[in-house]
Write a protein that holds these residues in place. Structure first.
Motif, PDB file in Angstrom:
ATOM      1  N   LEU A 115       0.864  -0.907  -0.054  1.00 10.48           N
ATOM      2  CA  LEU A 115       0.129   0.314   0.350  1.00 10.48           C
ATOM      3  C   LEU A 115       0.847   1.446   0.359  1.00 10.48           C
ATOM      4  O   LEU A 115       0.445   2.284   0.021  1.00 10.48           O
ATOM      5  CB  LEU A 115      -0.829  -0.281   1.560  1.00 10.48           C
ATOM      6  CG  LEU A 115      -1.874  -1.139   1.291  1.00 10.48           C
ATOM      7  CD1 LEU A 115      -2.789  -1.447   2.003  1.00 10.48           C
ATOM      8  CD2 LEU A 115      -3.004  -1.236   0.140  1.00 10.48           C
ATOM      9  N   GLY A 116       2.241   0.922  -0.008  1.00 12.20           N
ATOM     10  CA  GLY A 116       3.217   2.470   0.559  1.00 12.20           C
ATOM     11  C   GLY A 116       2.975   3.085   1.426  1.00 12.20           C
ATOM     12  O   GLY A 116       3.303   4.389   1.287  1.00 12.20           O
ATOM     13  N   LEU A 117       2.163   2.189   2.364  1.00  8.39           N
ATOM     14  CA  LEU A 117       2.528   3.039   4.052  1.00  8.39           C
ATOM     15  C   LEU A 117       3.660   2.839   4.745  1.00  8.39           C
ATOM     16  O   LEU A 117       4.113   3.517   5.182  1.00  8.39           O
ATOM     17  CB  LEU A 117       1.214   2.164   4.686  1.00  8.39           C
ATOM     18  CG  LEU A 117       0.780   2.499   6.282  1.00  8.39           C
ATOM     19  CD1 LEU A 117       0.592   4.338   5.384  1.00  8.39           C
ATOM     20  CD2 LEU A 117      -0.497   1.827   6.606  1.00  8.39           C
ATOM     21  N   LEU A 118       4.115   1.587   4.746  1.00  7.38           N
ATOM     22  CA  LEU A 118       5.431   1.488   5.129  1.00  7.38           C
ATOM     23  C   LEU A 118       6.792   1.001   4.120  1.00  7.38           C
ATOM     24  O   LEU A 118       6.929  -0.496   4.069  1.00  7.38           O
ATOM     25  CB  LEU A 118       4.954   0.480   6.523  1.00  7.38           C
ATOM     26  CG  LEU A 118       6.374   0.407   7.694  1.00  7.38           C
ATOM     27  CD1 LEU A 118       6.622   2.073   7.866  1.00  7.38           C
ATOM     28  CD2 LEU A 118       6.234  -0.755   8.537  1.00  7.38           C
TER      29      LEU A 118
ATOM     30  N   VAL B 150      -3.039  10.146   8.109  1.00  2.38           N
ATOM     31  CA  VAL B 150      -2.428  10.233   9.240  1.00  2.38           C
ATOM     32  C   VAL B 150      -0.151  10.719   9.583  1.00  2.38           C
ATOM     33  O   VAL B 150       0.344  11.415  10.045  1.00  2.38           O
ATOM     34  CB  VAL B 150      -2.362   9.748  10.651  1.00  2.38           C
ATOM     35  CG1 VAL B 150      -2.039  10.603  12.103  1.00  2.38           C
ATOM     36  CG2 VAL B 150      -3.637   9.931  10.556  1.00  2.38           C
ATOM     37  N   CYS B 151      -0.334   9.759   8.730  1.00  2.00           N
ATOM     38  CA  CYS B 151       1.365   9.890   8.787  1.00  2.00           C
ATOM     39  C   CYS B 151       2.007  10.351   8.540  1.00  2.00           C
ATOM     40  O   CYS B 151       3.209  11.060   8.074  1.00  2.00           O
ATOM     41  CB  CYS B 151       1.796   7.995   8.637  1.00  2.00           C
ATOM     42  SG  CYS B 151       0.878   6.265   9.214  1.00  2.00           S
ATOM     43  N   ALA B 152       1.356  11.176   6.868  1.00  2.78           N
ATOM     44  CA  ALA B 152       1.709  12.588   6.098  1.00  2.78           C
ATOM     45  C   ALA B 152       1.999  13.360   6.795  1.00  2.78           C
ATOM     46  O   ALA B 152       2.400  14.497   6.232  1.00  2.78           O
ATOM     47  CB  ALA B 152       1.229  12.273   4.759  1.00  2.78           C
ATOM     48  N   LEU B 153       1.658  13.689   8.163  1.00 10.40           N
ATOM     49  CA  LEU B 153       1.317  15.018   8.560  1.00 10.40           C
ATOM     50  C   LEU B 153       2.214  15.431  10.007  1.00 10.40           C
ATOM     51  O   LEU B 153       2.938  14.148  10.296  1.00 10.40           O
ATOM     52  CB  LEU B 153      -0.551  14.731   9.650  1.00 10.40           C
ATOM     53  CG  LEU B 153      -1.452  14.997   8.836  1.00 10.40           C
ATOM     54  CD1 LEU B 153      -2.511  14.798   9.650  1.00 10.40           C
ATOM     55  CD2 LEU B 153      -1.569  16.237   7.823  1.00 10.40           C
ATOM     56  N   ASP B 154       2.512  15.971   9.845  1.00 11.98           N
ATOM     57  CA  ASP B 154       3.915  17.009  11.477  1.00 11.98           C
ATOM     58  C   ASP B 154       3.202  16.477  12.685  1.00 11.98           C
ATOM     59  O   ASP B 154       1.666  15.725  12.988  1.00 11.98           O
ATOM     60  CB  ASP B 154       4.489  17.524  11.060  1.00 11.98           C
ATOM     61  CG  ASP B 154       2.726  18.836  11.475  1.00 11.98           C
ATOM     62  OD1 ASP B 154       1.963  18.873  12.058  1.00 11.98           O
ATOM     63  OD2 ASP B 154       3.036  20.087  10.786  1.00 11.98           O
TER      64      ASP B 154
END
Length: 375
Positions: A23-26, A67-71
């Protein structure tokens, strides 16, 4: 770190890591070109643990990616908003569970509500008006001794959709046995859904120039089915049902709109929602892109109760305090619906406005009295 060691350190399974890679998540730091074995950097553990924690919250993978793309601060706000939405949905399920417990307990009891109490009746009136701005009326309002309903159509075939849903509901509840209140309403709503779809298809076929608009049509529905001691409520969209009891006015439906969902998530205040430019954007309706399942529940009735069903042509224009004042001071349902519509039109009448008012009275006061007014 190999995938096995990384999985143990992160608290994730190797299967989950492979899914998140796809999924390109990790994404692994390196993949062996021959064996396909995945290797991760120790610096990826923090994100992996965050993913694991968010999954334990039940957050969907697509939302986790956001969420993972946010600071840090923005990610915290996103998690907070997500959890508020979960709590709102849990509260709705809790209400449904409480209803089911009560409903099943009633079914198992020897004495029914009608046996325990004197039968009740309703006096009712319905009125729909196109308002001061709109060229046509896409609302439908209806009331009889058993069914109270308001539907607010939208899109090119909105008028057909609202008329179809109320018409199908009338036929549906007449076809079902009165003893199965929720069953009657659920079956009638399913018929109404098919009728709305048919009306939208007919509208699309009959207006070539506006076919796209007709195809996007739909309708809200707020209706109550009466048996003499209880009301079964069906609701979807932003039309509303209110209960006036002991001088207090209570909204007993929940708006299915974008801004209400933002309020539920804590991203808007009720005051901000009232003036939001997208306050009428529906997230649930019958027909169209927002097609969804309506809410169903039972509502106990007491002598002296007054119910108001209305489209947002009233609730979005007239302050709640004025609605309460009219319902409190005007004794007859027919005059009440006329005055409520007049209040909306006096405030500019920017939308179609429809109202149904029904009073619950003791059976000794006589048969259910229609006081219908057709605008």
């Amino acid at each position: 770190m190999g995938i096995g060691a990384f999985a143990r350190a992160a608290g994730l399974s190797q299967k989950a890591l492979r899914l998140y890679d796809g999924l390109g998540l990790l994404v692994p730091a390196r993949v062996d070109p021959v064996s396909g074995y995945r290797y991760y950097d120790a610096g990826q553990l923090e994100q992996a643990r965050l993913v694991a924690w968010l999954r334990r919250l039940g957050m969907p993978l697509a939302r986790i990616r956001e969420v993972c793309a946010l600071d840090g601060a923005e990610a915290a706000g996103a998690v907070r908003a997500y959890w508020r939405r979960v709590e709102a949905e849990t509260a709705a399920r809790r209400d449904l569970a409480a209803f089911l417990v009560d409903h099943l307990s009633r079914e198992g009891s020897v004495m029914t509500v009608n046996e325990a109490h004197k039968p009740l009746r309703i006096r009712y009136a319905a009125l729909s008006d196109r308002g001061r701005v709109r060229a046509s009326n896409q609302d439908t309002a209806y009331a009889d001794a058993r069914l109270l309903a308001v539907a607010d159509g939208c899109g090119g075939a909105g008028a057909q959709a609202s008329a179809a849903v109320v018409g199908a509901l009338r036929e549906g509840v007449d076809a079902e046995p009165a003893g199965s209140l929720l069953g009657a309403l659920a079956e009638a709503v399913e018929r109404a859904r098919h009728a709305v779809d048919g009306a939208i298809r007919a509208g699309s076929a009959g207006s070539a120039g506006d076919a796209g608009d007709a195809g996007d049509a739909g309708t809200t529905l707020t209706a109550m089915l009466w048996t003499g001691s209880q009301l079964a409520l069906v609701h979807i969209g932003d039309s509303r049902a209110y209960l006036l009891r002991d001088g207090g006015l209570f909204q007993i439906t929940h708006d299915h709109t974008l801004v209400q969902s933002l309020v539920d998530e804590g991203r808007l205040t009720p005051e901000e929602a009232a003036s939001h430019p997208q306050r009428s954007l529906l997230v649930r309706a019958l027909g169209g892109a927002a097609d969804a399942t309506p809410e169903l529940r039972l509502q106990d009735a007491r002598p002296g109760d007054r119910y108001l069903l209305c489209s947002d042509g009233l609730s979005a224009v007239v302050p709640t305090a004025e609605i309460r004042r009219a319902l409190t001071q005007i004794p007859h349902p027919e005059q009440a619906v006329r005055d409520l519509v007049a209040l909306a039109n006096a405030s500019g009448g920017p939308d179609n406005v429809s109202c149904v008012v029904a009073d619950v009275v003791d059976g000794e006061e006589g048969a259910a009295v229609p006081e219908s007014a057709d605008g």
